[in-house]
Design a protein around this motif. Structure first.
Motif, PDB file in Angstrom:
ATOM      1  N   UNK A  48       0.858  -1.281  -0.046  1.00  0.00           N
ATOM      2  CA  UNK A  48       0.120   0.098   0.025  1.00  0.00           C
ATOM      3  C   UNK A  48       0.755   1.226  -0.143  1.00  0.00           C
ATOM      4  N   UNK A  49       1.947   1.230   0.808  1.00  0.00           N
ATOM      5  CA  UNK A  49       2.857   2.547   0.651  1.00  0.00           C
ATOM      6  C   UNK A  49       3.498   2.367  -0.695  1.00  0.00           C
ATOM      7  N   UNK A  50       3.995   1.484  -1.088  1.00  0.00           N
ATOM      8  CA  UNK A  50       4.675   1.625  -2.641  1.00  0.00           C
ATOM      9  C   UNK A  50       3.671   2.211  -3.584  1.00  0.00           C
ATOM     10  N   UNK A  51       2.374   1.615  -3.390  1.00  0.00           N
ATOM     11  CA  UNK A  51       1.347   2.157  -4.397  1.00  0.00           C
ATOM     12  C   UNK A  51       1.311   3.757  -4.330  1.00  0.00           C
TER      13      UNK A  51
ATOM     14  N   UNK B 100       2.150   6.615  -6.947  1.00  0.00           N
ATOM     15  CA  UNK B 100       1.304   7.358  -7.461  1.00  0.00           C
ATOM     16  C   UNK B 100       1.612   9.036  -7.355  1.00  0.00           C
ATOM     17  N   UNK B 101       2.278   9.153  -6.048  1.00  0.00           N
ATOM     18  CA  UNK B 101       3.050  10.576  -6.021  1.00  0.00           C
ATOM     19  C   UNK B 101       4.176  10.691  -7.106  1.00  0.00           C
ATOM     20  N   UNK B 102       5.091   9.657  -7.209  1.00  0.00           N
ATOM     21  CA  UNK B 102       6.188   9.871  -8.160  1.00  0.00           C
ATOM     22  C   UNK B 102       5.507  10.027  -9.517  1.00  0.00           C
ATOM     23  N   UNK B 103       4.576   9.431  -9.864  1.00  0.00           N
ATOM     24  CA  UNK B 103       3.844   9.190 -11.220  1.00  0.00           C
ATOM     25  C   UNK B 103       3.356  10.759 -11.694  1.00  0.00           C
ATOM     26  N   UNK B 104       2.907  11.586 -10.539  1.00  0.00           N
ATOM     27  CA  UNK B 104       2.132  12.689 -10.753  1.00  0.00           C
ATOM     28  C   UNK B 104       3.368  13.824 -10.806  1.00  0.00           C
ATOM     29  N   UNK B 105       4.536  13.521 -10.258  1.00  0.00           N
ATOM     30  CA  UNK B 105       5.776  14.592 -10.303  1.00  0.00           C
ATOM     31  C   UNK B 105       6.117  14.244 -12.038  1.00  0.00           C
TER      32      UNK B 105
ATOM     33  N   UNK C 219       6.714  16.676 -15.210  1.00  0.00           N
ATOM     34  CA  UNK C 219       8.005  16.745 -15.916  1.00  0.00           C
ATOM     35  C   UNK C 219       7.601  16.583 -17.504  1.00  0.00           C
ATOM     36  N   UNK C 220       6.796  15.523 -17.829  1.00  0.00           N
ATOM     37  CA  UNK C 220       6.417  15.156 -19.295  1.00  0.00           C
ATOM     38  C   UNK C 220       5.683  16.369 -19.732  1.00  0.00           C
ATOM     39  N   UNK C 221       4.800  16.894 -18.950  1.00  0.00           N
ATOM     40  CA  UNK C 221       3.885  18.275 -19.404  1.00  0.00           C
ATOM     41  C   UNK C 221       4.818  19.534 -20.090  1.00  0.00           C
TER      42      UNK C 221
ATOM     43  N   UNK D  67      17.461   5.791  -8.873  1.00  0.00           N
ATOM     44  CA  UNK D  67      17.939   5.042  -9.915  1.00  0.00           C
ATOM     45  C   UNK D  67      17.461   3.506  -9.634  1.00  0.00           C
ATOM     46  N   UNK D  68      17.655   2.912  -8.518  1.00  0.00           N
ATOM     47  CA  UNK D  68      17.504   1.591  -8.264  1.00  0.00           C
ATOM     48  C   UNK D  68      16.121   1.148  -8.308  1.00  0.00           C
ATOM     49  N   UNK D  69      15.463   2.042  -7.633  1.00  0.00           N
ATOM     50  CA  UNK D  69      13.758   1.994  -7.798  1.00  0.00           C
ATOM     51  C   UNK D  69      13.008   2.257  -9.173  1.00  0.00           C
ATOM     52  N   UNK D  70      13.616   2.896  -9.886  1.00  0.00           N
ATOM     53  CA  UNK D  70      13.291   3.106 -10.998  1.00  0.00           C
ATOM     54  C   UNK D  70      13.482   1.853 -12.171  1.00  0.00           C
TER      55      UNK D  70
END
Length: 158
Positions: free
Chosen positions: A10-13, A17-22, A26-28, A135-138
């Protein structure tokens, strides 16, 4: 499943989600300068062609999860916009090959360079251990999602 594992998942999700918004930010920001030239779906075509080179029309449609006849009309607009070119396949005149034009390659390069600069600005704020953790996480996330490894994509120019 153990309660601790459920909590960690749950914490990883939530963290993802927070990182994906960030990352969406960047993409936008990286796409903003070219949005008058190219739409996000068109940019996806540029990414595929930049990574794999000229491809059969059906193969591009398949890689994007699009219907080939719908994609053909979509490609017409990109050809008219000067982003891609069509040609007959040397092996079969019935097959259509699409490739990037100079303008399409320029748009792809501009967005990719802008994205690289945005990511660099974010990463410059991190310490060495945090950089390694990111780096490792991604890498782990990309592998789990089925993305090619960094070594595999180097030859594709990503």
């Amino acid at each position: 499943m153990a309660a601790r594992t459920v909590q960690l998942r749950g914490a990883a999700i939530e963290g993802t989600l927070t990182a994906s918004r960030a990352l969406l930010g960047v993409i936008a920001r990286s796409l903003a300068p070219v949005m008058d030239t190219v739409t996000l779906p068109q940019f996806r075509v540029l990414v595929v062609l930049s990574n794999f080179g000229p491809l059969r029309m059906g193969e591009v449609a398949q890689r994007l999860g699009a219907n080939q006849s719908s994609f053909s009309r979509f490609a017409d607009r990109m050809v008219a916009g000067g982003l891609i070119a069509r040609s007959a396949s040397p092996g079969s005149r019935r097959e259509v090959i699409i490739s990037l034009t100079e303008d399409g390659a320029r748009v792809y390069a501009e967005v990719t360079d802008a994205r690289r600069r945005e990511i660099s600005r974010v990463l410059e704020t991190l310490s060495g251990p945090d950089l390694e953790a990111v780096r490792t996480g991604f890498e782990i996330f990309a592998r789990a999602a089925g993305e090619p490894s960094a070594d595999e994509t180097l030859i594709l120019g990503i």
